[in-house]
Design a protein around this motif. Structure first.
Motif, PDB file in Angstrom:
ATOM      1  N   GLU A 173      -9.881  50.396 -47.795  1.00 24.80           N
ATOM      2  CA  GLU A 173     -10.523  49.082 -47.761  1.00 24.80           C
ATOM      3  C   GLU A 173      -9.574  47.992 -48.256  1.00 24.80           C
ATOM      4  O   GLU A 173      -9.561  46.874 -47.717  1.00 24.80           O
ATOM      5  CB  GLU A 173     -11.792  49.112 -48.610  1.00 24.80           C
ATOM      6  N   MET A 174      -8.784  48.310 -49.294  1.00 27.71           N
ATOM      7  CA  MET A 174      -7.821  47.342 -49.795  1.00 27.71           C
ATOM      8  C   MET A 174      -6.738  47.054 -48.755  1.00 27.71           C
ATOM      9  O   MET A 174      -6.299  45.907 -48.593  1.00 27.71           O
ATOM     10  CB  MET A 174      -7.183  47.861 -51.090  1.00 27.71           C
ATOM     11  N   LEU A 175      -6.288  48.099 -48.047  1.00 26.64           N
ATOM     12  CA  LEU A 175      -5.292  47.912 -46.994  1.00 26.64           C
ATOM     13  C   LEU A 175      -5.840  47.015 -45.890  1.00 26.64           C
ATOM     14  O   LEU A 175      -5.135  46.126 -45.383  1.00 26.64           O
ATOM     15  CB  LEU A 175      -4.872  49.269 -46.423  1.00 26.64           C
ATOM     16  N   GLU A 176      -7.104  47.251 -45.506  1.00 28.21           N
ATOM     17  CA  GLU A 176      -7.718  46.429 -44.465  1.00 28.21           C
ATOM     18  C   GLU A 176      -7.886  44.991 -44.935  1.00 28.21           C
ATOM     19  O   GLU A 176      -7.677  44.046 -44.163  1.00 28.21           O
ATOM     20  CB  GLU A 176      -9.071  47.035 -44.082  1.00 28.21           C
ATOM     21  N   LYS A 177      -8.265  44.820 -46.206  1.00 28.22           N
ATOM     22  CA  LYS A 177      -8.418  43.469 -46.759  1.00 28.22           C
ATOM     23  C   LYS A 177      -7.090  42.729 -46.757  1.00 28.22           C
ATOM     24  O   LYS A 177      -7.017  41.548 -46.395  1.00 28.22           O
ATOM     25  CB  LYS A 177      -8.963  43.560 -48.186  1.00 28.22           C
ATOM     26  N   ALA A 205      -4.532  43.296 -44.770  1.00 33.39           N
ATOM     27  CA  ALA A 205      -4.162  42.999 -43.381  1.00 33.39           C
ATOM     28  C   ALA A 205      -4.906  41.766 -42.868  1.00 33.39           C
ATOM     29  O   ALA A 205      -4.324  40.916 -42.186  1.00 33.39           O
ATOM     30  CB  ALA A 205      -4.464  44.208 -42.492  1.00 33.39           C
ATOM     31  N   ARG A 206      -6.202  41.659 -43.207  1.00 34.83           N
ATOM     32  CA  ARG A 206      -6.972  40.481 -42.781  1.00 34.83           C
ATOM     33  C   ARG A 206      -6.424  39.207 -43.429  1.00 34.83           C
ATOM     34  O   ARG A 206      -6.296  38.163 -42.765  1.00 34.83           O
ATOM     35  CB  ARG A 206      -8.451  40.662 -43.147  1.00 34.83           C
ATOM     36  N   LEU A 207      -6.115  39.289 -44.719  1.00 33.85           N
ATOM     37  CA  LEU A 207      -5.586  38.124 -45.425  1.00 33.85           C
ATOM     38  C   LEU A 207      -4.235  37.717 -44.856  1.00 33.85           C
ATOM     39  O   LEU A 207      -3.919  36.521 -44.759  1.00 33.85           O
ATOM     40  CB  LEU A 207      -5.458  38.421 -46.921  1.00 33.85           C
ATOM     41  N   TRP A 208      -3.416  38.683 -44.457  1.00 32.63           N
ATOM     42  CA  TRP A 208      -2.117  38.364 -43.862  1.00 32.63           C
ATOM     43  C   TRP A 208      -2.280  37.629 -42.533  1.00 32.63           C
ATOM     44  O   TRP A 208      -1.557  36.679 -42.235  1.00 32.63           O
ATOM     45  CB  TRP A 208      -1.292  39.632 -43.675  1.00 32.63           C
ATOM     46  N   GLU A 209      -3.254  38.069 -41.730  1.00 33.44           N
ATOM     47  CA  GLU A 209      -3.508  37.378 -40.470  1.00 33.44           C
ATOM     48  C   GLU A 209      -3.949  35.942 -40.738  1.00 33.44           C
ATOM     49  O   GLU A 209      -3.539  35.008 -40.019  1.00 33.44           O
ATOM     50  CB  GLU A 209      -4.571  38.129 -39.663  1.00 33.44           C
ATOM     51  N   GLN A 210      -4.794  35.739 -41.745  1.00 33.29           N
ATOM     52  CA  GLN A 210      -5.230  34.388 -42.098  1.00 33.29           C
ATOM     53  C   GLN A 210      -4.052  33.543 -42.580  1.00 33.29           C
ATOM     54  O   GLN A 210      -3.949  32.355 -42.261  1.00 33.29           O
ATOM     55  CB  GLN A 210      -6.302  34.456 -43.183  1.00 33.29           C
TER      56      GLN A 210
END
Length: 402
Positions: A5-9, A11-16
């Motif tokens: 979940e932290m990895l996915e979070k 990755a999402r923050l990096w896209e933002q």
């Protein structure tokens, strides 16, 4: 929150973050002061999540080990050899007892581990745990080749290799001479000392050995990592950055994507198979903003557990001891760091200082090790250097990397 979940979070923050950078950068590649502050806040959040992921991974590994059975039935190991010397349970228990009694009660078992310098060899179990701590804290120990040796270690290097020649039918054969060089791994002394109160020693409920090993491991790992990167080779190991070849030199601190691509292809193809980057966190913050010719960001976060972040597909590790982005410094190192050899000379030793701090009600402990490090093939690591000084690296050839 789990590691996945932290990895996915992250990755999402990096896209933002990428989208924010695209939307708030003008035609000249500049942002307003407010936008820069917002971007740096997002970038700091990404870095902090990365650190949390690392902590969770270490915690999961520790939980896994603690969940393992502490012993196995004898029927499952009928030929299991008896542990002796510094590997025995008796030696480990005797060492712990001696620490708690300030080495007043030294059993005969400990006599096996008396070092010539007056200390005691660290029990094998603790020594392994200390090495594990070094590997976790030390970037180079996880990438380099570790050699355990009881004396000076000579490493043979092939300077010239035989070449194949076409020969006519019945023609005369020709023979070339293969020549070799030798690199020597020596042993430099590294030590760390801590003070512990007598009350703490007497507190049997406290996991004293874990405290000592953690403190020693962290201090030694930091000193090692600094030397393995920047060491001069004089009374300390010779660092990677001292002996690596300078593949790319830039005139200013403004690194470009093309500079990094040039650095990758300055490294010969065989070394690129296992290559990765090492740099400082502040330099990585600059690289995160860079794009390739197709508009893709060079840096990408690792998406799986234990997977490193990547620059142009190659793993990247950061070290607080890697030079900062400044004139005369090495900004980025790229190569196969398994060609950096670390020579551990024998066991680590633990020594007690009973009288030095007695007036303060404290006991001193000193742990020592002897270690050396050397990049045995300088061409295996190429560095990107900012012009304006002579820090780190040897001049590489004009080889195109193929």
């Amino acid at each position: 929150m789990t590691i996945t979940e932290m990895l996915e979070k992250r990755a999402r923050l990096w896209e933002q973050t990428k989208q924010f950078l695209n939307d708030h950068t003008d035609a000249d590649g500049k942002m307003s002061a407010a936008d820069v502050e917002a971007y740096e806040k997002m970038e700091a959040d990404i870095a902090e999540i990365g650190k949390t992921i690392d902590r969770l991974a270490k915690q999961a590994e520790m939980d896994k080990k603690l969940a393992m059975p502490t012993s196995k039935p004898l029927v499952g190991n009928p030929g299991m050899p008896e542990k002796k010397g510094t590997a025995s349970d008796e030696y480990r228990k005797a060492m712990l007892t001696a620490i708690r009694t300030k080495f007043r009660d030294v059993s005969n078992v400990l006599q096996e581990g008396i070092d010539e310098s007056g200390g005691y060899l660290v029990p094998d179990e603790y020594d392994r745990r200390l090495v594990k701590a070094l590997e976790e804290e030390n970037v180079l120990r996880g990438l380099a080749t570790i050699i355990r040796t009881s004396g000076d270690r000579k490493i043979n290097i092939a300077v010239t290799a035989p070449s194949a020649l076409w020969v006519e039918e019945g023609g005369q054969l020709t023979f070339g001479d293969a020549t070799f060089d030798q690199k020597l791994l020596d042993a430099y002394k590294l030590h760390v000392g801590i003070k512990i109160t007598e009350e703490l020693l007497a507190d049997n409920a406290f996991q004293l050995e874990d405290h000592i090993l953690t403190q020693f491991g962290r201090a030694i790992a930091n000193a090692e990592e600094d030397a393995f990167l920047n060491g001069t080779g004089i009374k300390q190991p010779s660092g990677v950055l001292k002996d690596a070849q300078v593949g790319v030199t830039i005139d200013t601190v403004d690194i470009t994507g093309d500079d990094i691509i040039d650095l990758i292809y300055k490294l010969k193809r065989p070394y690129r198979k296992k290559a990765c980057f090492i740099t400082n966190d502040s330099t990585l913050a600059v690289i995160r903003k860079l794009k390739d010719e197709n508009g893709n960001y060079l840096w990408q976060p690792g998406l799986k557990e234990n997977e490193p972040d990547r620059i142009l597909g190659y793993g990247v590790r950061t070290s607080q001891y890697a030079p900062k982005l400044a004139a005369g410094n090495v900004a980025l190192a790229f190569g196969d760091f398994s060609y950096y050899n670390i020579g551990d000379r024998g066991h680590r030793t633990l020594q007690i200082l009973k009288e030095l701090f007695a007036g303060n009600g404290m006991i001193g402990f000193v742990m020592k090790e002897r270690v050396d490090g050397l990049l045995i093939l300088p061409e295996a690591v190429q560095v990107l250097k900012v012009a304006g000084g002579s820090t780190g690296g040897t001049t590489g050839s004009e080889d195109d990397g193929e």
